[in-house]
Scaffold this active site. Structure first.
Site, PDB file in Angstrom:
ATOM      1  N   ASP A   1      46.293 -86.402  -3.325  1.00  0.00           N
ATOM      2  CA  ASP A   1      44.960 -86.207  -2.731  1.00  0.00           C
ATOM      3  C   ASP A   1      44.901 -86.714  -1.296  1.00  0.00           C
ATOM      4  O   ASP A   1      43.867 -87.198  -0.852  1.00  0.00           O
ATOM      5  CB  ASP A   1      43.895 -86.917  -3.576  1.00  0.00           C
TER       6      ASP A   1
ATOM      7  N   HIS B   1      40.981 -91.967  -4.616  1.00  0.00           N
ATOM      8  CA  HIS B   1      41.535 -92.767  -3.528  1.00  0.00           C
ATOM      9  C   HIS B   1      40.580 -93.900  -3.134  1.00  0.00           C
ATOM     10  O   HIS B   1      40.504 -94.302  -1.977  1.00  0.00           O
ATOM     11  CB  HIS B   1      41.829 -91.884  -2.305  1.00  0.00           C
TER      12      HIS B   1
ATOM     13  N   TYR C   1      54.268 -90.770  -1.037  1.00  0.00           N
ATOM     14  CA  TYR C   1      53.656 -89.722  -0.227  1.00  0.00           C
ATOM     15  C   TYR C   1      54.801 -88.791   0.161  1.00  0.00           C
ATOM     16  O   TYR C   1      55.777 -89.222   0.780  1.00  0.00           O
ATOM     17  CB  TYR C   1      53.032 -90.288   1.045  1.00  0.00           C
TER      18      TYR C   1
END
Length: 492
Positions: free
Chosen positions: A271, A364, A243
């Site tokens: 995302d 996700h 991330y």
């Protein structure tokens, strides 16, 4: 860091207020008065253990090394002198036990591993006998869970077109990803907080990956430090999920650290500009010490809002990330880059233009944007709108795959490998042996489906082996909606 002083239990008890807060973790005494206001779950989460032993709650999620790495040595006071433990100290530790997800009467026993014959059995076992908190966090998805459920439902609407009279006496599930040999095309997806279900967490999954010949993508939110996970299987290949941090220096450090450890590729999650509203998780009150083991981030959480682990995780993520950041990552590391979270053909083409080595078609697990498209439909969208992508980058997919036949369907439609997240977490209810058993179940199912389809190895998969007509009408054609030229009138 060596303990230089023994701290009497009575002394710890005296530091039990919000303005003077000591806690004990694995017999180490820490003064967290200054840290408490920075805690992701708010100061109240820390203060409830003020003057007490927080080991059990802390260890449910983190390893001992995390606190040493991410708290200043100045916070360390010494070791608890266990010879001074009194009845008053013991009484102070009393608290209700964490609830379990058990049936009325609480007589439910965990299903024996040898009785687990499908991935659905793992989920049922955790729902019945696992931690309520772990099951809520792992199983939930965004808002009405429509995307989570549609992931599975759409896979089930695709039918096989088997061929017969083929020599399939021997079948081979092996393949390669990024040039790395694999015994079957399966990833352990980066899920994070695996220690909620078993103390070994991601380390146990690492051992299972090595023993079964698949690959693990280690999450930025791993319960164990990356180096500890990799150390479980020395020399074995691993991938790292990133991330992007708002503080790019921290992402740069994480990327360099990953490369030093021999990580083979970076899966950049694209995302997660926002966090999904995961209601089952939010209904649970968070009461543990959580520090991101990769970044050390401690993001503030509004205590007036609902609880839940989701509320506490991810505030460090850069919501301003753009395609230009791929070049920045290239300036830090020469590891291959895979973009995880591509959900349109338009973005798949952009990914190719920006020179990444792979894309993972993923919503996700339905945990962020509900009504994001089901993952199997994304493969069909690629074929309809940008088939050239399959020749230019490796394409992976995750979301809703629960059977060996599901994996074969994805491979027939162009996926190089398939990722599973929740199911591996559920399997860790049984430790490494559970994760190994999961892989064996999928491998057996894959081999059976391959024989019945008439293929002996994965070089023979192709779209002609599946019938997608039940869902073809749901696949978007082109980048614009048919009504794109219509615009609402300006409001006065």
């Amino acid at each position: 860091m060596e303990a230089t002083q023994l701290i009497p239990a009575q002394t710890v008890l005296q530091h039990g207020t919000p303005h003077d807060c000591w806690i004990v973790i694995d017999d180490e005494v820490w003064d967290v008065t200054k840290f408490a206001p920075q805690h992701p779950g708010g100061a109240s989460v820390i203060v409830k253990y003020a003057g007490r032993d927080a080991t059990e709650a802390y260890s449910e999620i983190h390893t001992r090394s995390i606190v040493r790495e991410h708290l200043s040595p100045d916070f360390f006071k010494g070791n608890l002198d266990r010879s001074t433990i009194t009845e008053a100290w013991t009484r102070a530790q009393d608290k209700p036990e964490s609830p379990k997800a058990q049936a009325p009467g609480e007589t439910e026993k965990k299903i024996p591993l040898h009785n687990i014959i499908s991935l659905y059995d793992f989920a049922e076992s955790v729902a019945r006998t696992g931690s309520t908190k772990a099951y809520a966090f792992y199983s939930t998805a965004a808002t009405d869970c429509c995307t989570r459920d549609a992931n599975e439902q759409m896979i089930k609407r695709i039918w096989f077109r088997p061929r017969v009279m083929k020599n399939v006496a021997q079948v081979d599930t092996s393949t390669s990803v990024m040039g790395i040999p694999m015994k079957m095309p399966l990833f352990i997806c980066p899920t994070g907080l695996a220690k909620l279900i078993h103390p070994d967490g991601e380390k146990g999954l690492a051992r299972a990956a090595e023993s079964t010949g698949i690959l693990e993508i280690v999450s930025s939110a791993s319960s164990h430090p990356l180096r500890d996970v990799v150390a479980e299987a020395p020399g074995y290949p691993f991938f790292f999920q990133l991330y992007l941090n708002k503080d790019k220096s921290k992402s740069a450090a994480a990327l360099r650290h990953a490369q030093e450890l021999g990580i083979r590729a970076v899966f950049l999650t694209v995302d997660a500009a926002g966090r999904g509203k995961r209601e089952s998780d939010e209904r649970l009150k968070v009461d543990e010490v959580i520090v991101n083991p990769i970044t050390g981030e401690r993001a503030p959480v509004d205590q007036k809002k609902r609880g839940g682990l989701t509320q506490m995780m991810g505030s460090y993520i850069d919501q301003g990330m753009t395609w230009k950041d791929i070049a920045w990552i290239r300036s830090v590391t020469d590891l291959p880059i895979v973009l995880k979270g591509i959900t349109t053909a338009a973005d798949a083409r952009l990914a190719v233009e920006h020179g990444v080595e792979g894309i993972m078609l993923s919503n996700h697990g339905g945990r962020n944007l509900d009504f994001a498209p089901p993952s199997i439909l994304l493969l069909l969208e690629m074929h309809r709108n940008c088939p050239e992508v399959f020749d230019k980058v490796e394409v992976y997919v995750d979301g809703g795959y629960r059977r060996g036949g599901d994996i074969i369907k994805a491979l027939c439609l162009g996926a190089k490998a398939v990722g599973l997240g929740r199911s591996f977490l559920y399997s860790m209810h049984y430790g490494t042996e559970g994760a190994e058993h999961l892989v064996e179940l999928l491998k057996e199912e894959m081999e059976s489906v391959m024989k019945l389809l008439g293929i002996k190895d994965l070089s023979e998969v192709h779209p002609g082996l599946v019938n997608t007509s039940d869902v073809d009408h749901l696949v978007v054609a082109g980048d614009e909606h048919p009504y794109a030229k219509w615009r609402p009138k300006a409001r006065m």
